[in-house]
Scaffold this motif. Structure first.
Motif, mmCIF file in Angstrom:
data_model
loop_
_atom_site.group_PDB
_atom_site.id
_atom_site.type_symbol
_atom_site.label_atom_id
_atom_site.label_comp_id
_atom_site.label_asym_id
_atom_site.label_seq_id
_atom_site.Cartn_x
_atom_site.Cartn_y
_atom_site.Cartn_z
ATOM 1 N N ILE A 1 0.848 -1.189 0.000
ATOM 2 C CA ILE A 1 0.000 0.000 0.000
ATOM 3 C C ILE A 1 0.883 1.237 0.000
ATOM 4 N N SER A 2 0.555 2.193 -0.857
ATOM 5 C CA SER A 2 1.230 3.495 -0.870
ATOM 6 C C SER A 2 0.192 4.564 -0.572
ATOM 7 N N LEU A 3 0.453 5.371 0.476
ATOM 8 C CA LEU A 3 -0.450 6.448 0.882
ATOM 9 C C LEU A 3 0.256 7.777 0.652
ATOM 10 N N LEU A 4 -0.390 8.683 -0.094
ATOM 11 C CA LEU A 4 0.258 9.913 -0.528
ATOM 12 C C LEU A 4 -0.604 11.134 -0.214
ATOM 13 N N ASN A 5 0.052 12.246 0.093
ATOM 14 C CA ASN A 5 -0.574 13.570 0.135
ATOM 15 C C ASN A 5 -1.837 13.636 0.987
ATOM 16 N N GLY A 6 -1.689 13.278 2.243
ATOM 17 C CA GLY A 6 -2.811 13.388 3.165
ATOM 18 C C GLY A 6 -3.776 12.224 3.140
ATOM 19 N N ALA A 7 -3.423 11.149 2.470
ATOM 20 C CA ALA A 7 -4.282 9.962 2.462
ATOM 21 C C ALA A 7 -4.337 9.348 3.854
ATOM 22 N N THR A 8 -5.421 8.641 4.134
ATOM 23 C CA THR A 8 -5.593 7.930 5.402
ATOM 24 C C THR A 8 -5.842 6.464 5.114
ATOM 25 N N GLY A 9 -5.074 5.600 5.763
ATOM 26 C CA GLY A 9 -5.220 4.172 5.543
ATOM 27 C C GLY A 9 -5.371 3.399 6.832
ATOM 28 N N THR A 10 -6.282 2.410 6.820
ATOM 29 C CA THR A 10 -6.454 1.521 7.969
ATOM 30 C C THR A 10 -6.458 0.092 7.469
ATOM 31 N N ASN A 11 -5.582 -0.725 8.054
ATOM 32 C CA ASN A 11 -5.567 -2.153 7.754
ATOM 33 C C ASN A 11 -6.267 -2.866 8.905
ATOM 34 N N THR A 12 -7.457 -3.430 8.635
ATOM 35 C CA THR A 12 -8.253 -4.047 9.690
ATOM 36 C C THR A 12 -7.700 -5.427 10.048
ATOM 37 N N LYS A 13 -8.318 -6.052 11.039
ATOM 38 C CA LYS A 13 -7.891 -7.388 11.461
ATOM 39 C C LYS A 13 -8.115 -8.420 10.360
ATOM 40 N N ASP A 14 -9.002 -8.116 9.400
ATOM 41 C CA ASP A 14 -9.258 -9.032 8.287
ATOM 42 C C ASP A 14 -8.306 -8.809 7.117
ATOM 43 N N GLY A 15 -7.603 -7.675 7.124
ATOM 44 C CA GLY A 15 -6.699 -7.360 6.031
ATOM 45 C C GLY A 15 -5.300 -7.889 6.272
ATOM 46 N N SER A 16 -4.569 -8.140 5.196
ATOM 47 C CA SER A 16 -3.173 -8.574 5.316
ATOM 48 C C SER A 16 -2.369 -8.019 4.152
ATOM 49 N N ILE A 17 -1.068 -7.817 4.375
ATOM 50 C CA ILE A 17 -0.175 -7.253 3.372
ATOM 51 C C ILE A 17 1.060 -8.134 3.288
ATOM 52 N N THR A 18 1.339 -8.667 2.107
ATOM 53 C CA THR A 18 2.508 -9.519 1.890
ATOM 54 C C THR A 18 3.329 -8.928 0.759
ATOM 55 N N VAL A 19 4.639 -8.716 0.998
ATOM 56 C CA VAL A 19 5.494 -8.115 -0.028
ATOM 57 C C VAL A 19 6.726 -8.981 -0.264
ATOM 58 N N SER A 20 7.314 -8.822 -1.446
ATOM 59 C CA SER A 20 8.522 -9.576 -1.791
ATOM 60 C C SER A 20 9.275 -8.832 -2.873
ATOM 61 N N GLY A 21 10.528 -9.240 -3.107
ATOM 62 C CA GLY A 21 11.343 -8.614 -4.135
ATOM 63 C C GLY A 21 12.275 -7.568 -3.560
ATOM 64 N N ASP A 22 13.097 -6.978 -4.415
ATOM 65 C CA ASP A 22 14.062 -5.965 -3.984
ATOM 66 C C ASP A 22 13.346 -4.735 -3.432
ATOM 67 N N ASN A 23 13.867 -4.238 -2.311
ATOM 68 C CA ASN A 23 13.351 -3.006 -1.693
ATOM 69 C C ASN A 23 11.854 -3.067 -1.421
ATOM 70 N N ALA A 24 11.419 -4.226 -0.989
ATOM 71 C CA ALA A 24 9.994 -4.417 -0.725
ATOM 72 C C ALA A 24 9.539 -3.559 0.452
ATOM 73 N N ILE A 25 8.335 -2.998 0.333
ATOM 74 C CA ILE A 25 7.762 -2.145 1.378
ATOM 75 C C ILE A 25 6.316 -2.558 1.607
ATOM 76 N N GLY A 26 5.978 -2.818 2.859
ATOM 77 C CA GLY A 26 4.608 -3.188 3.174
ATOM 78 C C GLY A 26 3.660 -2.021 2.979
ATOM 79 N N VAL A 27 3.965 -0.903 3.678
ATOM 80 C CA VAL A 27 3.148 0.306 3.569
ATOM 81 C C VAL A 27 4.072 1.505 3.436
ATOM 82 N N LYS A 28 3.884 2.269 2.383
ATOM 83 C CA LYS A 28 4.659 3.488 2.168
ATOM 84 C C LYS A 28 3.781 4.683 2.499
ATOM 85 N N VAL A 29 4.268 5.542 3.424
ATOM 86 C CA VAL A 29 3.511 6.711 3.858
ATOM 87 C C VAL A 29 4.297 7.963 3.484
ATOM 88 N N ASP A 30 3.687 8.832 2.667
ATOM 89 C CA ASP A 30 4.384 10.013 2.165
ATOM 90 C C ASP A 30 3.511 11.246 2.379
#
Length: 334
Positions: free
Chosen positions: A296-325
């Motif tokens: 997930i990438s959140l930009l410019n005042g975005a709001t993000g919530t990952n609930t108990k039902d949500g999951s984030i799996t990343v892989s590869g070079d420079n992997a990022i679960g959640v990017k906040v900018d």
């Protein structure tokens, strides 16, 4: 002769409806010269259909399995029609557009329906707009209400009206079917309402782009098979508070991008090899399984919530679960 005269007059009125006045002199001139001339009036090469003329042209054994094959720019105005299959009918599509560069417009008073297993509108390598109502209530039927086919050429379809598929088990109520081959794109833009599943099949290898804008409502799921990419662009949209359920196979990459104060709840299983979900100045509630290089990438005042039902799996070079900018951008993991 009189019969022939009447038939020609009827055909001219149908083809040139609301463009010019058809007089007896016009018909006589056409019979003699084979052309129609109108002093000072420009004739636009567009077919126009109302309920009567649309009903007249539908052919249950039409070419390319179409009841009406659109070969030039056309519009449907106030057409109210229900297709009922009769013995000998072979059509798979009630309306089909397949001539390059041709456009089709259905106005807001047009209402077309069926209880048969056929597609009401097949947009094949062209563009079309629906402002009316397209409804298929066939039981145990698997044909989508609308096809957007970009296999041979790019295809685009805009819906500001209502598209519905009911009658089957929920996962098989296909409202919109998008397909394309490599280097081709099928695009669907929606500001109206879709009741049913939006899908792509296993033979897709190209790009599918879906734009959900403003008042767009999707009351159904996204199901993406096949290869290529699927991109869902969300602009100033809240989906009427309904969750967006998106599921794609690992054989294709699906990207979800929201902008302009959208508020979206995601369900399903969404995967790519890049940035799978990107929200800019928008609000995300995530109940989905998200897989990617950046989840997930959140930009410019975005709001993000990952609930108990949500999951984030990343892989590869420079992997990022959640990017906040951005200073006012926030993320909460419940």
């Amino acid at each position: 002769m009189i019969s022939n005269f009447n038939e020609v007059e009827k055909s001219l009125k149908r083809c040139l409806k609301e463009k010019v006045s058809i007089t007896a002199a016009t018909v006589v001139g056409f019979l003699i010269a084979g052309t129609v001339a109108f002093g000072g009036e420009e004739v636009v090469d567009t077919d126009s259909y109302n309920t009567e003329t649309f009903t007249e042209v539908i052919n249950g054994q039409g070419e390319l399995f179409a009841g009406l094959l659109i070969k030039k720019d056309s519009k449907l105005e106030g057409v109210e029609y229900e297709y009922i299959k009769v013995n000998g009918d072979t059509i798979k599509y009630l309306i089909k557009t397949d001539q390059e560069g041709v456009t089709l417009n259905l106005d807001e008073k047009t209402k077309i329906s069926t209880k048969e297993n056929l597609t009401l509108l097949d947009v094949y390598g062209t563009s079309a707009t629906n402002n009316g109502t397209l409804t298929n209530t066939a039981v145990e039927a698997y044909k989508a209400t609308v096809n957007i086919n970009g296999k041979e050429r790019d295809a685009s379809f805009t819906n500001t009206g209502t598209i519905t598929k009911t009658g089957n088990l929920s996962p098989y109520n296909y409202a919109v079917d998008l397909s394309s081959l490599e280097e081709k794109t099928a695009t669907f833009t929606n500001t109206g309402t879709v009741n049913g599943v939006i899908k792509s099949d296993k033979d897709v290898t190209g790009n599918v782009v879906i734009n959900l804008k403003d008042s767009s409502i999707i009351d159904g799921e996204f199901s993406f098979n096949g290869g290529g990419t699927r991109t869902i662009n969300i602009d100033n949209n809240k989906n009427d508070g309904k969750k967006l359920t998106i599921t794609n196979k690992a054989t294709n990459e699906t990207f979800v991008k929201a902008d302009n104060k959208s508020e979206i709840t995601l369900n399903g299983n969404i995967q790519s090899k890049g940035t799978t979900v990107e929200f800019n100045e928008s609000t995300l509630i995530n109940n989905a399984t998200i897989i990617g290089n950046t989840g997930i990438s959140l930009l410019n005042g975005a709001t993000g919530t990952n609930t108990k039902d949500g999951s984030i799996t990343v892989s590869g070079d420079n992997a990022i679960g959640v990017k906040v900018d951005g200073a006012s951008t926030t993320f909460t993991n419940d």
